[in-house]
Scaffold this motif. Sequence first.
Motif, mmCIF file in Angstrom:
data_model
loop_
_atom_site.group_PDB
_atom_site.id
_atom_site.type_symbol
_atom_site.label_atom_id
_atom_site.label_comp_id
_atom_site.label_asym_id
_atom_site.label_seq_id
_atom_site.Cartn_x
_atom_site.Cartn_y
_atom_site.Cartn_z
ATOM 1 N N VAL A 1 1.864 -3.109 -7.857
ATOM 2 C CA VAL A 1 2.544 -4.388 -8.080
ATOM 3 C C VAL A 1 2.313 -5.244 -6.840
ATOM 4 C CG1 VAL A 1 4.811 -5.493 -8.264
ATOM 5 C CG2 VAL A 1 4.301 -3.443 -9.610
ATOM 6 N N THR A 2 1.843 -6.458 -7.032
ATOM 7 C CA THR A 2 1.595 -7.353 -5.889
ATOM 8 C C THR A 2 2.920 -7.932 -5.398
ATOM 9 O OG1 THR A 2 -0.600 -7.941 -6.697
ATOM 10 C CG2 THR A 2 0.420 -9.462 -5.133
ATOM 11 N N VAL A 3 3.230 -7.685 -4.132
ATOM 12 C CA VAL A 3 4.462 -8.239 -3.556
ATOM 13 C C VAL A 3 4.160 -9.283 -2.478
ATOM 14 C CG1 VAL A 3 5.922 -6.254 -4.095
ATOM 15 C CG2 VAL A 3 4.627 -6.251 -1.960
ATOM 16 N N ASP A 4 2.884 -9.371 -2.071
ATOM 17 C CA ASP A 4 2.478 -10.369 -1.078
ATOM 18 C C ASP A 4 1.021 -10.756 -1.351
ATOM 19 O OD1 ASP A 4 1.850 -11.963 1.053
ATOM 20 O OD2 ASP A 4 2.211 -10.445 2.600
ATOM 21 N N PRO A 5 0.794 -11.853 -2.084
ATOM 22 C CA PRO A 5 -0.575 -12.235 -2.472
ATOM 23 C C PRO A 5 -1.512 -12.462 -1.289
ATOM 24 C CG PRO A 5 1.056 -13.512 -3.689
ATOM 25 C CD PRO A 5 1.802 -12.783 -2.617
ATOM 26 N N THR A 6 -0.952 -12.718 -0.105
ATOM 27 C CA THR A 6 -1.794 -12.915 1.087
ATOM 28 C C THR A 6 -1.828 -11.658 1.960
ATOM 29 O OG1 THR A 6 0.051 -13.788 2.385
ATOM 30 C CG2 THR A 6 -1.242 -15.377 1.096
ATOM 31 N N GLY A 7 -1.285 -10.567 1.436
ATOM 32 C CA GLY A 7 -1.173 -9.341 2.217
ATOM 33 C C GLY A 7 -2.480 -8.597 2.356
ATOM 34 N N PRO A 8 -2.412 -7.374 2.911
ATOM 35 C CA PRO A 8 -3.633 -6.592 3.163
ATOM 36 C C PRO A 8 -4.341 -6.187 1.880
ATOM 37 C CG PRO A 8 -1.666 -5.281 3.604
ATOM 38 C CD PRO A 8 -1.195 -6.674 3.373
ATOM 39 N N LEU A 9 -5.649 -5.987 2.000
ATOM 40 C CA LEU A 9 -6.475 -5.573 0.869
ATOM 41 C C LEU A 9 -6.119 -4.134 0.482
ATOM 42 C CD1 LEU A 9 -8.861 -6.633 -0.897
ATOM 43 C CD2 LEU A 9 -10.382 -5.421 0.693
ATOM 44 N N HIS B 1 -6.948 -0.573 -1.859
ATOM 45 C CA HIS B 1 -8.152 0.128 -2.331
ATOM 46 C C HIS B 1 -8.442 -0.175 -3.797
ATOM 47 C CE1 HIS B 1 -5.914 3.207 -4.599
ATOM 48 N NE2 HIS B 1 -5.060 3.224 -3.582
ATOM 49 N N CYS B 2 -7.435 -0.731 -4.514
ATOM 50 C CA CYS B 2 -7.661 -1.065 -5.921
ATOM 51 C C CYS B 2 -8.407 -2.389 -6.066
ATOM 52 C CB CYS B 2 -6.333 -1.143 -6.679
ATOM 53 S SG CYS B 2 -5.353 -2.624 -6.327
ATOM 54 N N GLY B 3 -8.576 -3.127 -4.943
ATOM 55 C CA GLY B 3 -9.306 -4.389 -4.984
ATOM 56 C C GLY B 3 -8.431 -5.623 -4.899
ATOM 57 N N ASN B 4 -7.118 -5.452 -5.088
ATOM 58 C CA ASN B 4 -6.192 -6.583 -4.982
ATOM 59 C C ASN B 4 -5.583 -6.648 -3.593
ATOM 60 O OD1 ASN B 4 -6.422 -7.499 -7.715
ATOM 61 N ND2 ASN B 4 -5.235 -5.702 -8.333
ATOM 62 N N ARG B 5 -4.856 -7.723 -3.350
ATOM 63 C CA ARG B 5 -4.193 -7.899 -2.054
ATOM 64 C C ARG B 5 -2.675 -7.762 -2.194
ATOM 65 N NH1 ARG B 5 -6.619 -9.294 2.401
ATOM 66 N NH2 ARG B 5 -8.812 -9.944 2.308
ATOM 67 N N GLY B 6 -2.046 -7.219 -1.140
ATOM 68 C CA GLY B 6 -0.591 -7.217 -1.046
ATOM 69 C C GLY B 6 0.122 -6.310 -2.022
ATOM 70 N N CYS B 7 -0.556 -5.245 -2.530
ATOM 71 C CA CYS B 7 0.125 -4.266 -3.379
ATOM 72 C C CYS B 7 1.172 -3.514 -2.550
ATOM 73 C CB CYS B 7 -0.860 -3.243 -3.938
ATOM 74 S SG CYS B 7 -2.094 -3.920 -5.061
ATOM 75 N N VAL B 8 2.183 -2.963 -3.216
ATOM 76 C CA VAL B 8 3.199 -2.168 -2.514
ATOM 77 C C VAL B 8 2.519 -1.062 -1.706
ATOM 78 C CG1 VAL B 8 5.192 -0.646 -2.783
ATOM 79 C CG2 VAL B 8 4.957 -2.655 -4.261
ATOM 80 N N GLU B 9 1.543 -0.386 -2.309
ATOM 81 C CA GLU B 9 0.873 0.730 -1.643
ATOM 82 C C GLU B 9 0.083 0.281 -0.416
ATOM 83 O OE1 GLU B 9 -2.319 3.882 -3.264
ATOM 84 O OE2 GLU B 9 -0.405 3.901 -4.326
ATOM 85 N N ALA B 10 -0.464 -0.938 -0.482
ATOM 86 C CA ALA B 10 -1.248 -1.456 0.648
ATOM 87 C C ALA B 10 -0.359 -1.798 1.837
ATOM 88 C CB ALA B 10 -2.029 -2.698 0.216
#
Length: 391
Positions: free
Chosen positions: A247-255, A257-266
């Motif tokens: 789930v994206t919680v910060d669209p400008t957050g870190p990349l 491994h799934c390819g999206n930015r700002g995921c909880v896991e990232a």
Amino acid sequence: MHLPVRAETFPANTPASSQIFTAVLSQGPLTRLELARRSGLSAAAVTKAVRPLIEAGYLVEDVDAAARPALGRPANLVRVDGGRALFVGIKLTGDEIIGVLTDLCCRIRVARRVAPPSRAPKAVLSSVGDLMQELLIEADELGASVLGVGIAVSGDVDRGEGVVRYSPFLEWRDVPLAELAAMTTGLPVTVDNDVRALTVAEQWFGAGAGLSDFAVVTVGAGIGCGLVVHGRVVAGAHGVAGEIGHVTVDPTGPLCHCGNRGCVEAIAGDAAIVRQVREATGIEVADTAEAVALAHRGVPGAREVFAHAGAAIGRGIATVANLLGPERVIISGEGLMAYDLFAEQIRDTFTAAAFGSADQCDVQTRPLAFEQWARGAAATAIQSFIRSDMN
């Protein structure tokens, strides 16, 4: 390799028998009157469902003197004989195999760990066979038969087909694990995603017993989520459901491994926390334990990383609560060793982001030893044995 095993079929030949046994297993001991009330069945239907289970030794009836009514006979409590059968649960990780032997009530009797020579399926299965041999010797000493094996793996797992579609930590793709393990062990094998397996254990034997809607969120190497909706663990149409970690919680957050930015896991996964603590402190941190130690020592920047992680987890949990309205969210996983560093942020962010009455959701924390992941695998084996509709 010859393994001394015996095939046995559970004597619940009707949905009512399965329903009654599951109720006693997860919420018992119960009187027949309570069973009738909870199941919506008549007293006669309960008696009919219970009889073959008592005859086969899976259920026993005890006189409950404390429940004696003012007049008449005392009420009899129906309970599961946990020692009637044994099950093996196995958790596969990138570098070790954790195995447990549990009884029918999913209580761990024996725990073992082995390190496979490599992550290749053939090497892992050979080690699983060796581990099974050890556990079956222990089972023989306990005087009960092992009736099923559950294997829990992280990643995309198709339980129905028994196939590991993709497991990043093992680097496996499309491995027919249930079929291969059944050939190795000679027993019925259930393969499931590790977080879903843990959710089954909580549903039947833990903090979710008796609840129709709840979620399990695991914090550690990844951020996982298991969902129970209307009494069933949700697998999703393609075996992927509850991916709170992405789930994206910060669209400008870190990349991620799934390819999206700002995921909880990232932001809140172990690797992300270690990386962020390195960046914040300039110290070459080796692992999560070192990152936690720096935060506890008050090294500038370290505590803020955990606070940020807690906020991301809280926002992810709020998303689940807003979508599904669960009665309870159980936070678990090996990452809880740092729970004191981000508990407040999880709670505050959850309360702020949960919509309306969703913030009344009961959020509980349950620290998790690695053996509990294997116990979750055993729970799936018990579930498959009792309920053929779950296979």
